[in-house]
Motif scaffolding. Structure first.
Motif, mmCIF file in Angstrom:
data_model
loop_
_atom_site.group_PDB
_atom_site.id
_atom_site.type_symbol
_atom_site.label_atom_id
_atom_site.label_comp_id
_atom_site.label_asym_id
_atom_site.label_seq_id
_atom_site.Cartn_x
_atom_site.Cartn_y
_atom_site.Cartn_z
ATOM 1 N N ARG A 56 0.839 -1.189 0.000
ATOM 2 C CA ARG A 56 0.000 0.000 0.000
ATOM 3 C C ARG A 56 0.880 1.248 0.000
ATOM 4 O O ARG A 56 1.864 1.323 0.726
ATOM 5 N N ARG A 94 0.581 7.933 2.099
ATOM 6 C CA ARG A 94 0.133 9.260 1.691
ATOM 7 C C ARG A 94 1.148 10.321 2.131
ATOM 8 O O ARG A 94 1.569 10.330 3.278
ATOM 9 N N ASP A 99 -3.638 3.107 -1.951
ATOM 10 C CA ASP A 99 -2.993 3.790 -0.837
ATOM 11 C C ASP A 99 -3.412 3.143 0.481
ATOM 12 O O ASP A 99 -4.186 2.181 0.503
ATOM 13 N N ASP A 100 -2.912 3.687 1.588
ATOM 14 C CA ASP A 100 -3.189 3.064 2.877
ATOM 15 C C ASP A 100 -4.606 3.343 3.381
ATOM 16 O O ASP A 100 -4.978 2.898 4.468
ATOM 17 N N HIS A 101 -5.417 4.054 2.561
ATOM 18 C CA HIS A 101 -6.837 4.198 2.842
ATOM 19 C C HIS A 101 -7.675 3.281 1.955
ATOM 20 O O HIS A 101 -8.909 3.353 1.984
ATOM 21 N N GLY A 102 -7.022 2.450 1.153
ATOM 22 C CA GLY A 102 -7.736 1.498 0.308
ATOM 23 C C GLY A 102 -8.240 2.044 -1.006
ATOM 24 O O GLY A 102 -9.038 1.384 -1.685
ATOM 25 N N LEU A 103 -7.772 3.233 -1.420
ATOM 26 C CA LEU A 103 -8.192 3.808 -2.695
ATOM 27 C C LEU A 103 -7.191 3.459 -3.790
ATOM 28 O O LEU A 103 -5.977 3.558 -3.583
ATOM 29 N N GLN A 144 -2.805 12.895 -2.834
ATOM 30 C CA GLN A 144 -2.192 12.340 -1.631
ATOM 31 C C GLN A 144 -0.928 11.540 -1.934
ATOM 32 O O GLN A 144 -0.007 11.489 -1.129
ATOM 33 N N CYS A 145 -0.895 10.888 -3.074
ATOM 34 C CA CYS A 145 0.269 10.109 -3.505
ATOM 35 C C CYS A 145 0.086 9.752 -4.974
ATOM 36 O O CYS A 145 -0.950 10.038 -5.565
ATOM 37 N N GLN A 159 -12.592 8.971 -7.308
ATOM 38 C CA GLN A 159 -11.971 8.026 -6.388
ATOM 39 C C GLN A 159 -12.599 6.652 -6.598
ATOM 40 O O GLN A 159 -13.799 6.540 -6.859
ATOM 41 N N PRO A 184 -12.351 2.814 -4.711
ATOM 42 C CA PRO A 184 -11.776 1.854 -3.770
ATOM 43 C C PRO A 184 -11.197 0.661 -4.514
ATOM 44 O O PRO A 184 -11.779 0.190 -5.502
#
Length: 267
Positions: free
Chosen positions: A121, A124, A158-162, A186-187, A207, A209
């Motif tokens: 993952r 961000r 990313d580390d939010h699952g997106l 974010q990244c 966005q 997921p």
């Protein structure tokens, strides 16, 4: 002026303190050159590195005309000096470049590619989001997750699952008649072909997921060197098939993107 080497104390080598561009050359001329210049300028501004002069950047490709396809890599580092992570009071940035022959892969355009979801993952960090900085260790680790030829690319969230991107390409999808690409605030790397497609108003920001990628109507990977690859199969990190898509000969993303690169609109 571009140098053919970097010394041991170069900050790009030691810390990834710099940016780079990978530019497609067609018969010696750069493709999407303005977009590459703008991203390099943005990256230098974000890292507070004085960018190379326009003349020096043009000199990386203009001095040696050639026929056919090539890839030009441009690297700009902060240069040498400083104490540890502290930057030098007066930095002298270093420009390094190299160009190599290249052949695109028409089979990937026409038949599509199989991709997997990576377990890694992305962290961000908004201050680095979008730019093509030299620290690509996340991409390196993600690419180590498979060694077979079964997959051409891996998708990263990313580390939010997106969903964010592939290891070296941008991500696009179609749902409900709209073509979308992730918002990269974010990244991730804002690709130059992606920028051109957004400017052409073909693509909108959204966005997605990572758990919903298999539900989209169509999925693509693309960058300014390889062009547009339709995704024909999506696999989990554990090797389970999530979704299979058919590949249409009349591809709406290729129809706009490929002429921008000098590639055929219909493979």
């Amino acid at each position: 002026m571009s140098q053919p080497w970097v010394p041991f104390d170069d900050r790009g080598l030691a810390y990834g303190d710099g940016v780079f561009e990978t530019v497609l050359l067609r018969d010696g001329q750069p493709v999407l050159w303005q977009q590459h210049l703008e991203r390099l300028q943005s990256g230098c501004e974000r890292l507070k590195i004085d960018p190379p002069s326009p003349a020096d950047l043009v000199g990386t490709w203009q001095a040696t005309p050639a026929a056919g396809w090539e890839v030009l890599k441009i690297i700009v580092t902060r240069g040498s000096g400083g104490r540890g992570y502290a930057t030098p009071d007066v930095a002298v940035p270093r420009l390094v470049s190299r160009r190599v022959p290249f052949q695109p892969d028409p089979s990937a355009w026409a038949q599509g590619v199989s991709v997997r979801i990576c377990s890694l993952r992305l962290a961000r960090q908004p201050r680095l989001a979008g730019i093509k900085h030299l620290n690509r260790l996340e991409n390196v680790l993600a690419r180590q997750e498979w060694q077979t030829t079964d997959y051409r690319e891996g998708l990263l969230a990313d580390d939010h699952g997106l969903a964010v991107e592939a290891t070296s390409m941008n991500l696009f999808w179609e749902k409900g008649g709209r073509i979308m690409t992730p918002t990269l605030d974010q990244c991730g790397v804002e690709g130059t072909l992606r920028a051109a497609l957004i400017d052409a108003q073909l693509v909108t920001l959204a966005q997605l997921p990572i758990d919903e990628v298999a539900s989209v109507d169509r999925l693509w990977l693309a960058n300014s060197v390889q062009g547009v690859w339709p995704v024909n199969a999506l696999w989990t990190a554990q090797g389970a098939l999530l979704r299979h898509w058919g590949v249409s000969r009349h591809d709406p993303l290729q129809a706009v993107a490929h002429p921008l690169l000098g590639y055929p609109a219909t493979p």
